[in-house]
Design a protein around this motif. Sequence first.
Motif, PDB file in Angstrom:
ATOM      1  N   ASP A 241       1.082  -1.025   0.158  1.00 49.33           N
ATOM      2  CA  ASP A 241      -0.643   0.117   0.029  1.00 49.33           C
ATOM      3  C   ASP A 241       1.245   1.613  -0.236  1.00 49.33           C
ATOM      4  O   ASP A 241       0.704   2.599   0.785  1.00 49.33           O
ATOM      5  N   ALA A 242       2.485   1.194  -0.545  1.00 47.82           N
ATOM      6  CA  ALA A 242       2.828   2.568  -0.622  1.00 47.82           C
ATOM      7  C   ALA A 242       2.767   2.940  -1.765  1.00 47.82           C
ATOM      8  O   ALA A 242       1.177   3.102  -1.523  1.00 47.82           O
ATOM      9  N   ALA A 243       2.490   4.992  -0.811  1.00 46.88           N
ATOM     10  CA  ALA A 243       2.132   5.947  -1.099  1.00 46.88           C
ATOM     11  C   ALA A 243       2.591   5.950  -2.453  1.00 46.88           C
ATOM     12  O   ALA A 243       3.928   5.364  -3.355  1.00 46.88           O
ATOM     13  N   VAL A 244       1.303   7.228  -3.791  1.00 44.18           N
ATOM     14  CA  VAL A 244       1.953   7.285  -4.719  1.00 44.18           C
ATOM     15  C   VAL A 244       2.669   8.286  -5.243  1.00 44.18           C
ATOM     16  O   VAL A 244       1.445   9.403  -4.828  1.00 44.18           O
ATOM     17  N   ILE A 253       4.916  16.623  -5.587  1.00 49.24           N
ATOM     18  CA  ILE A 253       3.462  17.357  -5.503  1.00 49.24           C
ATOM     19  C   ILE A 253       2.606  17.362  -4.865  1.00 49.24           C
ATOM     20  O   ILE A 253       1.649  17.781  -3.876  1.00 49.24           O
ATOM     21  N   PHE A 254       1.871  15.455  -5.119  1.00 51.85           N
ATOM     22  CA  PHE A 254       1.038  14.759  -4.410  1.00 51.85           C
ATOM     23  C   PHE A 254       1.542  13.717  -3.551  1.00 51.85           C
ATOM     24  O   PHE A 254       2.062  12.978  -4.445  1.00 51.85           O
ATOM     25  N   SER A 255       1.171  13.328  -2.716  1.00 51.94           N
ATOM     26  CA  SER A 255       1.449  12.101  -2.273  1.00 51.94           C
ATOM     27  C   SER A 255       0.228  11.160  -2.114  1.00 51.94           C
ATOM     28  O   SER A 255      -0.586  12.062  -1.420  1.00 51.94           O
ATOM     29  N   VAL A 256      -0.612  10.228  -2.765  1.00 50.72           N
ATOM     30  CA  VAL A 256      -1.889   9.576  -2.271  1.00 50.72           C
ATOM     31  C   VAL A 256      -1.607   7.874  -2.187  1.00 50.72           C
ATOM     32  O   VAL A 256      -0.968   7.567  -2.130  1.00 50.72           O
ATOM     33  N   THR A 257      -2.017   8.082  -0.678  1.00 48.58           N
ATOM     34  CA  THR A 257      -1.942   7.346   0.842  1.00 48.58           C
ATOM     35  C   THR A 257      -3.882   6.213   0.091  1.00 48.58           C
ATOM     36  O   THR A 257      -4.770   7.170  -0.304  1.00 48.58           O
ATOM     37  N   ARG A 258      -3.732   5.274   0.456  1.00 49.48           N
ATOM     38  CA  ARG A 258      -5.280   4.479   0.057  1.00 49.48           C
ATOM     39  C   ARG A 258      -4.829   3.492   1.319  1.00 49.48           C
ATOM     40  O   ARG A 258      -4.300   3.502   2.318  1.00 49.48           O
ATOM     41  N   ASP A 259      -6.422   3.479   1.546  1.00 52.34           N
ATOM     42  CA  ASP A 259      -6.501   3.044   3.081  1.00 52.34           C
ATOM     43  C   ASP A 259      -7.699   1.570   2.861  1.00 52.34           C
ATOM     44  O   ASP A 259      -8.698   2.176   1.350  1.00 52.34           O
ATOM     45  N   ASN A 260      -7.501   0.358   2.158  1.00 52.19           N
ATOM     46  CA  ASN A 260      -8.536  -0.359   2.461  1.00 52.19           C
ATOM     47  C   ASN A 260      -8.808  -0.464   0.690  1.00 52.19           C
ATOM     48  O   ASN A 260     -10.063  -1.385   0.386  1.00 52.19           O
ATOM     49  N   GLY A 306     -25.659  -7.211   6.288  1.00 54.90           N
ATOM     50  CA  GLY A 306     -25.497  -6.693   7.312  1.00 54.90           C
ATOM     51  C   GLY A 306     -24.395  -6.017   7.561  1.00 54.90           C
ATOM     52  O   GLY A 306     -23.290  -5.112   8.029  1.00 54.90           O
ATOM     53  N   ASP A 307     -23.649  -6.392   5.876  1.00 57.37           N
ATOM     54  CA  ASP A 307     -21.437  -6.063   6.103  1.00 57.37           C
ATOM     55  C   ASP A 307     -21.418  -4.696   5.567  1.00 57.37           C
ATOM     56  O   ASP A 307     -22.860  -4.220   5.051  1.00 57.37           O
ATOM     57  N   ALA A 308     -20.297  -4.198   5.217  1.00 52.12           N
ATOM     58  CA  ALA A 308     -19.780  -2.600   5.340  1.00 52.12           C
ATOM     59  C   ALA A 308     -18.785  -2.906   4.609  1.00 52.12           C
ATOM     60  O   ALA A 308     -17.797  -3.795   5.331  1.00 52.12           O
ATOM     61  N   PHE A 309     -18.292  -2.145   3.556  1.00 53.69           N
ATOM     62  CA  PHE A 309     -17.495  -2.332   3.248  1.00 53.69           C
ATOM     63  C   PHE A 309     -16.423  -0.168   3.228  1.00 53.69           C
ATOM     64  O   PHE A 309     -17.362   0.962   3.014  1.00 53.69           O
ATOM     65  N   GLU A 310     -14.908   0.210   3.720  1.00 55.17           N
ATOM     66  CA  GLU A 310     -14.526   1.417   3.419  1.00 55.17           C
ATOM     67  C   GLU A 310     -13.335   1.303   3.197  1.00 55.17           C
ATOM     68  O   GLU A 310     -12.722   0.592   3.024  1.00 55.17           O
ATOM     69  N   GLY A 311     -13.486   2.553   1.609  1.00 54.76           N
ATOM     70  CA  GLY A 311     -12.490   2.296   1.850  1.00 54.76           C
ATOM     71  C   GLY A 311     -12.029   3.639   2.111  1.00 54.76           C
ATOM     72  O   GLY A 311     -12.635   4.585   1.678  1.00 54.76           O
ATOM     73  N   ALA A 312     -10.706   4.215   1.708  1.00 54.35           N
ATOM     74  CA  ALA A 312     -10.412   5.717   1.712  1.00 54.35           C
ATOM     75  C   ALA A 312      -9.128   6.736   0.679  1.00 54.35           C
ATOM     76  O   ALA A 312      -8.603   5.483   0.488  1.00 54.35           O
ATOM     77  N   GLN A 313      -8.973   7.167   0.470  1.00 60.30           N
ATOM     78  CA  GLN A 313      -7.805   8.025  -0.316  1.00 60.30           C
ATOM     79  C   GLN A 313      -7.778   9.112   0.802  1.00 60.30           C
ATOM     80  O   GLN A 313      -8.138   9.890   1.342  1.00 60.30           O
ATOM     81  N   THR A 314      -5.891   9.605   1.066  1.00 56.90           N
ATOM     82  CA  THR A 314      -5.135  11.002   1.793  1.00 56.90           C
ATOM     83  C   THR A 314      -3.915  11.581   0.461  1.00 56.90           C
ATOM     84  O   THR A 314      -3.569  10.297  -0.285  1.00 56.90           O
ATOM     85  N   ILE A 315      -4.725  12.749   0.226  1.00 54.48           N
ATOM     86  CA  ILE A 315      -3.643  13.514  -1.057  1.00 54.48           C
ATOM     87  C   ILE A 315      -3.201  14.167   0.234  1.00 54.48           C
ATOM     88  O   ILE A 315      -3.628  15.559   0.568  1.00 54.48           O
ATOM     89  N   THR A 316      -2.234  13.626   0.174  1.00 52.07           N
ATOM     90  CA  THR A 316      -0.865  14.874   0.582  1.00 52.07           C
ATOM     91  C   THR A 316       0.089  16.151  -0.351  1.00 52.07           C
ATOM     92  O   THR A 316       0.155  15.742  -1.579  1.00 52.07           O
ATOM     93  N   LEU A 317      -0.695  17.168   0.180  1.00 52.45           N
ATOM     94  CA  LEU A 317       0.686  18.599  -0.870  1.00 52.45           C
ATOM     95  C   LEU A 317       1.779  18.492   0.297  1.00 52.45           C
ATOM     96  O   LEU A 317       2.306  18.358   1.406  1.00 52.45           O
ATOM     97  N   TYR A 318       2.988  18.857  -1.386  1.00 54.99           N
ATOM     98  CA  TYR A 318       5.031  18.568   0.024  1.00 54.99           C
ATOM     99  C   TYR A 318       4.360  20.551  -0.333  1.00 54.99           C
ATOM    100  O   TYR A 318       3.729  20.979  -1.171  1.00 54.99           O
ATOM    101  N   SER A 319       4.742  21.014   0.655  1.00 46.66           N
ATOM    102  CA  SER A 319       4.761  22.112   0.686  1.00 46.66           C
ATOM    103  C   SER A 319       6.192  22.768  -0.326  1.00 46.66           C
ATOM    104  O   SER A 319       7.047  22.224  -0.183  1.00 46.66           O
TER     105      SER A 319
END
Length: 319
Positions: A241-244, A253-260, A306-319
């Motif tokens: 799950d390395a960041a892109v 400029i961007f780092s994109v991390t993924r969760d699930n 009754g099941d759930a699925f959760e997924g997320a992304q975080t896009i981080t900016l470099y200053s």
Amino acid sequence: MVERANRPSALASTPALAPQPQVTFSDDNSRVTAVLPTGESVEVLLYGATVISWKSGDGAEKLWLSEAARLDGTKAVRGGIPLVFPVFGTVPNHAQTAKLPQHGFARTSRWEFLGKSSSESAPGSAAADLSVKLDFGLSSANLDPSARELWPFEFGLIYSVLLNRDSLTTSLVVTNDDDKPFDCQVLLHTYLRVKDITAVEITGLADASYVDKVDGAKTKTQSSPLTITGETDRVYSPAGDAAVIVTESGAEIFSVTRDNLGNVVVWNPWADKAAGMADFAPNDGFKNMVCVEPGSVSGWQTLEPGDAFEGAQTITLYS
Ligand SMILES: O=P(O)(O)OC[C@H]1O[C@@H](O)[C@H](O)[C@@H](O)[C@@H]1O
């Protein structure tokens, strides 16, 4: 009787409190906007719960949005972060989703704004620490009847958009509210804004296998940093799950991390495909965007009742 005015006033001796920094917020029934006191902002259209703008504190837009994007609810938005659910592309041989339009109905449905929460109420919070989270919901109960007919399952979706000073997190929770299982795919179709696509390099996908949709859906392996030099449409399945990381002219400029979310789609239509899309403007706008799309699309998430699925992304900016 002691005159009130003669009493020592507790208030008078207390030093004036500094005004609490505040998140500014607006909701006009078609879009929701939040601005941190340090200037970062996010704007979300209720149509599709599509994030259509994300700005850093200096006012620079971080997402690409077509100048011809329709924002009136008549067509999926070309740009920003459309949500793909419950099918990625079209999958004619998958009976449950075969009738659905490309990328499903989440991006073309009107979502409900569920509310906001911000960290500003925490005592002593400084402006620099503030964040705001906006929550949106869509369920089978408020789905357009035509979409319900194409995918007749009871479901719930909660989409949360969390704005921090240097990052944006978007997360989707899918629940199966039906009494039978269903299959689904999800994808966060993020159009990142770049200055010059020919100066962009994408790392973090080394050794990942991918399906090359512009080369007969062949399966290949990424051997070096990815550069975009023509139409690109790839579904990556990285082992970890390395960041892109998106770099431009050598600067991150961007780092994109993924969760699930096990896949990353990288898409750029390039000149001819862009010219063929009525809602893609300007024609050479493909030079200013690259889609990096975390998702779960190479197989199916099968949710039991009754099941759930959760997924997320975080896009981080470099200053
Ligand atoms: O034109 P749409 O439906 O928004 O899709 C845009 C692109 O979305 C990408 O995610 C797909 O991999 C591409 O194949 C597709 O062309």
